[in-house]
Design a protein around this motif. Structure first.
Motif, PDB file in Angstrom:
ATOM      1  N   PRO A  23       0.832  -1.212   0.000  1.00  0.00           N
ATOM      2  CA  PRO A  23       0.000   0.000   0.000  1.00  0.00           C
ATOM      3  C   PRO A  23       0.860   1.253   0.000  1.00  0.00           C
ATOM      4  N   ALA A  24       0.480   2.221  -0.801  1.00  0.00           N
ATOM      5  CA  ALA A  24       1.314   3.415  -0.979  1.00  0.00           C
ATOM      6  C   ALA A  24       1.271   4.328   0.239  1.00  0.00           C
ATOM      7  N   VAL A  25       2.425   4.913   0.546  1.00  0.00           N
ATOM      8  CA  VAL A  25       2.542   5.973   1.538  1.00  0.00           C
ATOM      9  C   VAL A  25       3.257   7.141   0.865  1.00  0.00           C
ATOM     10  N   LEU A  26       2.610   8.285   0.827  1.00  0.00           N
ATOM     11  CA  LEU A  26       3.154   9.491   0.212  1.00  0.00           C
ATOM     12  C   LEU A  26       3.682  10.417   1.300  1.00  0.00           C
ATOM     13  N   LEU A  27       4.950  10.822   1.189  1.00  0.00           N
ATOM     14  CA  LEU A  27       5.606  11.662   2.191  1.00  0.00           C
ATOM     15  C   LEU A  27       5.862  13.043   1.596  1.00  0.00           C
ATOM     16  N   LEU A  28       5.361  14.095   2.254  1.00  0.00           N
ATOM     17  CA  LEU A  28       5.499  15.466   1.757  1.00  0.00           C
ATOM     18  C   LEU A  28       6.312  16.303   2.740  1.00  0.00           C
ATOM     19  N   HIS A  29       7.418  16.828   2.262  1.00  0.00           N
ATOM     20  CA  HIS A  29       8.357  17.597   3.096  1.00  0.00           C
ATOM     21  C   HIS A  29       7.945  19.065   3.179  1.00  0.00           C
ATOM     22  N   GLY A  30       8.779  19.868   3.849  1.00  0.00           N
ATOM     23  CA  GLY A  30       8.555  21.303   3.950  1.00  0.00           C
ATOM     24  C   GLY A  30       9.838  22.068   3.678  1.00  0.00           C
ATOM     25  N   PHE A  31      10.017  23.198   4.353  1.00  0.00           N
ATOM     26  CA  PHE A  31      11.195  24.062   4.203  1.00  0.00           C
ATOM     27  C   PHE A  31      12.064  23.952   5.456  1.00  0.00           C
ATOM     28  N   PRO A  32      13.391  23.923   5.339  1.00  0.00           N
ATOM     29  CA  PRO A  32      14.199  23.876   4.123  1.00  0.00           C
ATOM     30  C   PRO A  32      14.643  22.451   3.831  1.00  0.00           C
ATOM     31  N   HIS A  33      13.739  21.661   3.312  1.00  0.00           N
ATOM     32  CA  HIS A  33      13.986  20.233   3.126  1.00  0.00           C
ATOM     33  C   HIS A  33      13.861  19.849   1.653  1.00  0.00           C
ATOM     34  N   THR A  34      14.192  18.593   1.380  1.00  0.00           N
ATOM     35  CA  THR A  34      13.853  17.902   0.142  1.00  0.00           C
ATOM     36  C   THR A  34      13.296  16.541   0.569  1.00  0.00           C
ATOM     37  N   TRP A  35      13.142  15.626  -0.374  1.00  0.00           N
ATOM     38  CA  TRP A  35      12.666  14.284  -0.014  1.00  0.00           C
ATOM     39  C   TRP A  35      13.590  13.620   1.005  1.00  0.00           C
ATOM     40  N   ARG A  36      14.847  14.082   1.092  1.00  0.00           N
ATOM     41  CA  ARG A  36      15.805  13.459   2.018  1.00  0.00           C
ATOM     42  C   ARG A  36      15.450  13.712   3.480  1.00  0.00           C
ATOM     43  N   LEU A  37      14.494  14.586   3.730  1.00  0.00           N
ATOM     44  CA  LEU A  37      13.986  14.732   5.098  1.00  0.00           C
ATOM     45  C   LEU A  37      13.560  13.384   5.669  1.00  0.00           C
ATOM     46  N   TRP A  38      13.104  12.491   4.814  1.00  0.00           N
ATOM     47  CA  TRP A  38      12.538  11.207   5.229  1.00  0.00           C
ATOM     48  C   TRP A  38      13.562  10.077   5.220  1.00  0.00           C
ATOM     49  N   SER A  39      14.855  10.402   5.174  1.00  0.00           N
ATOM     50  CA  SER A  39      15.895   9.384   5.019  1.00  0.00           C
ATOM     51  C   SER A  39      15.846   8.304   6.089  1.00  0.00           C
ATOM     52  N   GLU A  40      15.476   8.675   7.323  1.00  0.00           N
ATOM     53  CA  GLU A  40      15.425   7.697   8.417  1.00  0.00           C
ATOM     54  C   GLU A  40      14.093   6.953   8.468  1.00  0.00           C
ATOM     55  N   ILE A  41      13.142   7.390   7.668  1.00  0.00           N
ATOM     56  CA  ILE A  41      11.782   6.852   7.716  1.00  0.00           C
ATOM     57  C   ILE A  41      11.508   5.899   6.549  1.00  0.00           C
ATOM     58  N   ILE A  42      12.096   6.199   5.393  1.00  0.00           N
ATOM     59  CA  ILE A  42      11.765   5.456   4.174  1.00  0.00           C
ATOM     60  C   ILE A  42      12.075   3.968   4.324  1.00  0.00           C
ATOM     61  N   GLY A  43      13.264   3.634   4.821  1.00  0.00           N
ATOM     62  CA  GLY A  43      13.643   2.226   4.929  1.00  0.00           C
ATOM     63  C   GLY A  43      12.673   1.402   5.750  1.00  0.00           C
ATOM     64  N   PRO A  44      12.411   1.780   7.002  1.00  0.00           N
ATOM     65  CA  PRO A  44      11.456   1.003   7.801  1.00  0.00           C
ATOM     66  C   PRO A  44      10.060   0.944   7.193  1.00  0.00           C
ATOM     67  N   LEU A  45       9.566   2.052   6.656  1.00  0.00           N
ATOM     68  CA  LEU A  45       8.225   2.026   6.064  1.00  0.00           C
ATOM     69  C   LEU A  45       8.168   1.149   4.816  1.00  0.00           C
ATOM     70  N   SER A  46       9.275   1.114   4.054  1.00  0.00           N
ATOM     71  CA  SER A  46       9.262   0.373   2.790  1.00  0.00           C
ATOM     72  C   SER A  46       9.234  -1.134   2.998  1.00  0.00           C
ATOM     73  N   GLU A  47       9.375  -1.603   4.239  1.00  0.00           N
ATOM     74  CA  GLU A  47       9.272  -3.041   4.493  1.00  0.00           C
ATOM     75  C   GLU A  47       7.847  -3.545   4.251  1.00  0.00           C
ATOM     76  N   HIS A  48       6.859  -2.643   4.389  1.00  0.00           N
ATOM     77  CA  HIS A  48       5.463  -3.053   4.222  1.00  0.00           C
ATOM     78  C   HIS A  48       4.681  -2.143   3.276  1.00  0.00           C
ATOM     79  N   HIS A  49       5.314  -1.112   2.745  1.00  0.00           N
ATOM     80  CA  HIS A  49       4.611  -0.126   1.926  1.00  0.00           C
ATOM     81  C   HIS A  49       5.437   0.257   0.713  1.00  0.00           C
ATOM     82  N   ARG A  50       4.754   0.764  -0.296  1.00  0.00           N
ATOM     83  CA  ARG A  50       5.439   1.464  -1.383  1.00  0.00           C
ATOM     84  C   ARG A  50       5.543   2.930  -0.960  1.00  0.00           C
ATOM     85  N   VAL A  51       6.737   3.359  -0.659  1.00  0.00           N
ATOM     86  CA  VAL A  51       6.953   4.706  -0.144  1.00  0.00           C
ATOM     87  C   VAL A  51       7.286   5.642  -1.304  1.00  0.00           C
ATOM     88  N   ILE A  52       6.573   6.751  -1.374  1.00  0.00           N
ATOM     89  CA  ILE A  52       6.714   7.733  -2.452  1.00  0.00           C
ATOM     90  C   ILE A  52       7.056   9.076  -1.812  1.00  0.00           C
TER      91      ILE A  52
END
Length: 287
Positions: A23-52
């Protein structure tokens, strides 16, 4: 590690990192970030989800567009992105500038958003944030809102400016050097700064869009509000009157940049909340 690609949506090219399946999980960052804000989150979430995890319009490696930084247009960007990736629905997790975008998306397209997590932001001028704003909004809101000012005076000092936000947003703890360097690189140069500050310059329009949306509908999507320092419970108080199903948490000793400052605590909240949404979705499909 996520794979990165650029996808044409809503007239721009969006840079997006994708990892995992399910199941997809969409992650939306803010300022002053990029998608790399989620660097510590993507790996664990991707074990059970399609992380976008996209770079929002004008940020990171997405198109530095001339316009379209209001919450409604940004919501259309991410709606089109999910469609381009073949995802009929997603859980949406957002922070800071991504929060109004996710909120409007869930209001407009509740069938597209299975679960909603909103963090450390305000929703336009909705009631509930009066205590937070009693001394006026944060100083950088006004600075960023002045057309042409920030991108002129900060040239050559982007690193020092971004460092201030990263230190403040982690209560002085800072972030990993490689993440810090990626953020500094993403916000260096006049065009990068113009696009970043365009999100602030569009805030009056975004506030009007939010006000008009809640005047005609309620947020029916199961929603979680997560506060830290400095927003605290202000976002929760804004959401309570307009949300049917709201849970809220306040993280102690946590700075504004929750996914990098306290990723373990964030995952402990996200994992069961997203899993509940996945079970509901599975039951719905079975019916």
């Amino acid at each position: 590690m996520p794979s990165s690609r650029r996808i044409t949506v809503n007239g721009i090219r969006v840079n997006v990192a994708v990892a995992g399946s399910g199941p997809a999980v969409l992650l939306l960052h803010g300022f002053p970030h990029t998608w790399r804000l989620w660097s510590e989150i993507i790996g664990p979430l991707s074990e059970h989800h399609r992380v976008i995890a996209p770079d929002l319009r004008g940020f990171g490696d997405s198109t530095r567009a001339a316009e379209g930084y209001d919450a409604s247009t940004l919501a259309s960007d991410v709606e089109s992105l999910l469609d381009a990736l073949g995802e009929p629905s997603a859980a949406v997790v957002a922070i800071d500038a991504g929060t109004p975008v996710a909120f409007l998306l869930a209001l407009r397209r509740p069938e597209l958003v299975r679960r909603l997590v909103l963090m450390e932001s305000l929703l336009g001028s909705l009631p509930g944030a009066e205590d937070f704003l009693a001394g006026g909004p944060p100083w950088w809101f006004g600075f960023h809102a002045v057309p042409g000012l920030g991108e002129t005076v900060l040239i050559g000092h982007e690193a020092e400016y971004i460092d201030w936000f990263l230190a403040s947003g982690t209560l002085g703890r800072g972030v990993a050097p490689e993440i810090r360097d990626a953020f500094v690189d993403a916000y260096t140069g006049g065009e990068a700064l113009r696009c970043a500050f365009s999100h602030y310059r569009a805030m009056p329009v975004s506030a009007r869009q939010i006000g008009e949306a809640v005047a005609t509908r309620r947020l029916a999507v199961p929603t979680m509000a997560i506060g830290a320092h400095p927003v605290g419970r202000a976002l929760e108080r804004q959401l309570r009157p307009v949300t049917d199903d709201l849970t809220a948490h306040l993280l102690p000793d946590c700075g504004h940049i929750i996914p990098l400052d306290k990723p373990g605590e964030l995952l402990r909240l996200l994992t069961p909340f997203l899993a509940d949404g996945q079970r509901v979705s599975t039951v719905d499909r079975a019916l």
